[in-house]
Design a protein around this motif. Structure first.
Motif, PDB file in Angstrom:
ATOM      1  N   VAL A 139       0.868  -1.179   0.000  1.00 60.66           N
ATOM      2  CA  VAL A 139       0.000   0.000   0.000  1.00 60.66           C
ATOM      3  C   VAL A 139       0.906   1.229   0.000  1.00 60.66           C
ATOM      4  O   VAL A 139       1.734   1.384   0.899  1.00 60.66           O
ATOM      5  N   THR A 140       0.777   2.072  -1.020  1.00 63.65           N
ATOM      6  CA  THR A 140       1.674   3.231  -1.117  1.00 63.65           C
ATOM      7  C   THR A 140       1.048   4.498  -0.536  1.00 63.65           C
ATOM      8  O   THR A 140       1.750   5.429  -0.195  1.00 63.65           O
ATOM      9  N   ASP A 141      -0.279   4.523  -0.436  1.00 66.01           N
ATOM     10  CA  ASP A 141      -0.928   5.678   0.188  1.00 66.01           C
ATOM     11  C   ASP A 141      -0.835   5.576   1.704  1.00 66.01           C
ATOM     12  O   ASP A 141      -0.744   4.484   2.257  1.00 66.01           O
ATOM     13  N   THR A 142      -0.886   6.729   2.361  1.00 64.10           N
ATOM     14  CA  THR A 142      -1.138   6.724   3.797  1.00 64.10           C
ATOM     15  C   THR A 142      -2.619   6.455   3.995  1.00 64.10           C
ATOM     16  O   THR A 142      -3.463   7.150   3.433  1.00 64.10           O
ATOM     17  N   VAL A 143      -2.929   5.406   4.752  1.00 65.94           N
ATOM     18  CA  VAL A 143      -4.327   5.003   4.956  1.00 65.94           C
ATOM     19  C   VAL A 143      -4.708   5.253   6.410  1.00 65.94           C
ATOM     20  O   VAL A 143      -3.952   4.889   7.326  1.00 65.94           O
ATOM     21  N   LYS A 144      -5.851   5.900   6.581  1.00 67.13           N
ATOM     22  CA  LYS A 144      -6.328   6.193   7.937  1.00 67.13           C
ATOM     23  C   LYS A 144      -7.701   5.582   8.145  1.00 67.13           C
ATOM     24  O   LYS A 144      -8.493   5.485   7.212  1.00 67.13           O
ATOM     25  N   LEU A 155      -2.912   3.907   9.927  1.00 68.29           N
ATOM     26  CA  LEU A 155      -2.466   2.516   9.920  1.00 68.29           C
ATOM     27  C   LEU A 155      -1.003   2.428   9.508  1.00 68.29           C
ATOM     28  O   LEU A 155      -0.515   3.252   8.724  1.00 68.29           O
ATOM     29  N   ARG A 157       1.425   1.238   7.312  1.00 69.60           N
ATOM     30  CA  ARG A 157       1.289   0.637   5.986  1.00 69.60           C
ATOM     31  C   ARG A 157       2.336  -0.437   5.710  1.00 69.60           C
ATOM     32  O   ARG A 157       2.190  -1.208   4.762  1.00 69.60           O
ATOM     33  N   HIS A 159       2.572  -2.968   7.270  1.00 69.43           N
ATOM     34  CA  HIS A 159       1.898  -4.247   7.504  1.00 69.43           C
ATOM     35  C   HIS A 159       0.615  -4.384   6.707  1.00 69.43           C
ATOM     36  O   HIS A 159      -0.237  -5.216   7.026  1.00 69.43           O
ATOM     37  N   LEU A 160       0.448  -3.543   5.698  1.00 69.13           N
ATOM     38  CA  LEU A 160      -0.758  -3.617   4.869  1.00 69.13           C
ATOM     39  C   LEU A 160      -0.414  -4.080   3.459  1.00 69.13           C
ATOM     40  O   LEU A 160       0.645  -3.751   2.933  1.00 69.13           O
ATOM     41  N   VAL A 161      -1.318  -4.817   2.853  1.00 67.74           N
ATOM     42  CA  VAL A 161      -1.214  -5.108   1.417  1.00 67.74           C
ATOM     43  C   VAL A 161      -2.578  -4.851   0.769  1.00 67.74           C
ATOM     44  O   VAL A 161      -3.622  -5.042   1.386  1.00 67.74           O
ATOM     45  N   ALA A 162      -2.522  -4.378  -0.460  1.00 66.25           N
ATOM     46  CA  ALA A 162      -3.727  -4.256  -1.271  1.00 66.25           C
ATOM     47  C   ALA A 162      -3.816  -5.538  -2.085  1.00 66.25           C
ATOM     48  O   ALA A 162      -2.877  -5.890  -2.802  1.00 66.25           O
ATOM     49  N   VAL A 163      -4.924  -6.255  -1.944  1.00 68.76           N
ATOM     50  CA  VAL A 163      -4.974  -7.576  -2.566  1.00 68.76           C
ATOM     51  C   VAL A 163      -5.705  -7.545  -3.908  1.00 68.76           C
ATOM     52  O   VAL A 163      -6.499  -6.656  -4.190  1.00 68.76           O
TER      53      VAL A 163
END
Lengths: 227, 227
Positions: A139-144, A155, A157, A159-163
């Motif tokens: 995930v390249t965006d900052t996600v809130k 969050l 990022r 530890h995040l993946v876009a599936v």
């Protein structure tokens, strides 16, 4: 391991494409010199590890889908079935048409016409060690996380993946997940979420940035530039 | 409210653009008939609510940035300062050059050349009710939390936003957040995360899908197509 087992694919092409604003379902809009559905259908038909493909389309589009499959002529499309009101209900309709002898089932969105055969191979290979496997990209965006328009949490990022799809599963695990989903079915945005809810292990394989999902007119324009 | 207060912008253009693979810093690659930095700089300079702009650039690029600002000639650029090793350190360097009398401070990434003046106006307007405001767009991918390559959780994307810049803050709140950040500074992917950590209220305003972030060569190609 996967090549010793019977592997089937469900190709989900049942979206009306409301956000695309076309005059026909998304899977049947033009992309290059064919329809969007044709690309992913060919990839699945040509993949040596797959024994059969079930295509799920909107009501009334079963015959065009069958004709398209006949043209591609690899002969693996066993059925073109009618989708449901949500993605998950369409997947369930597809699963019902996959023969009982299938050991592994891959679910792929026709809205992702650029998924490669190599990606599908990675997903299948990962099923040697896990009950489910999904492609993921960082995930390249900052996600809130927000609540009522206010930020609750930023969050991590890392530890995040876009599936993405194709997502692969041991058939019994996937079927059980859909059987048990109940009220959660309509809200599920991917198959893996339902499988995870059963406690089964889902692993992440390296996805592809080129594996664009066509949702908006901008996405379609980008997809057409790539053809 | 915002127009009665002194409002300044920090334009962060200090990235080396490693992932872009160009022969110069990202802010100075060509976009249309100018450099990438020029677009966002002009938007900020032309915005009637802003009193001044501080540009943060990589070491050695202060003079080209000043020359560029002189060409645009709106006369609001007060300084071109040298960035740090991380985005957050570059923002901190920019903040140090913003005059004490600034009531509101907006931080914008030069890597987002298509942010509109209307977006900046929305961010500033939201600061009438909140201590911070960030643009956000819905997350369209299914996002999962992973640990060691295994899926831990599928996040409910209805409560997620992907945030953009420009981000706006009450000046004292933003400065305090950076002062207190300590070890968290280097890892912060946006200003709002540091502000949130102080307990201040950050609100989300509607972002823009066109507000592309240029990170990879693909992004730059897409940005060039839009010019």
């Amino acid at each position: 391991m996967a090549e010793l087992l019977s592997s089937w694919a469900v190709l989900v092409a049942a979206g009306e494409g409301t956000r695309l604003g076309a005059d026909r379902p998304k899977a049947f809009v033009g992309l290059g010199d064919e329809v969007l559905l044709a690309r992913s259908l060919r990839m699945l038909e040509d993949h040596p590890a797959l024994d059969g493909v079930v295509v799920v389309v909107p009501e009334g589009w079963e015959e065009p889908a069958t004709l398209l499959a006949d043209e591609l002529a690899a002969g693996k499309v066993a059925a073109a079935v009618t989708g449901g009101a949500s993605r998950a209900e369409s997947v369930a309709a597809g699963l019902a048409a996959v023969p009982d002898e299938a050991d592994l089932i891959v679910v792929h969105d026709a809205a992702r016409p650029f998924a490669s055969a190599e990606l599908l191979s990675r997903v299948l290979a990962a099923l040697g060690e896990a009950e489910g496997a999904v492609p993921g990209v960082p995930v390249t965006d900052t996600v809130k996380r927000v609540d009522g328009g206010r930020v609750v949490e930023t969050l991590d990022r890392a530890h995040l993946v876009a599936v993405q799809t194709p997502q692969g599963f041991h058939a019994g695990v996937l079927r059980a997940a859909y059987d048990r989903a109940g009220d959660r079915l309509a809200a599920a945005t991917d198959c893996a979420a339902l499988v995870e809810a059963t406690g089964a292990t889902v692993t992440v394989v390296t996805g592809e940035h080129a594996n664009l999902k066509v949702t908006t007119p901008d996405d379609l324009a980008e997809a057409r530039r790539r053809c």
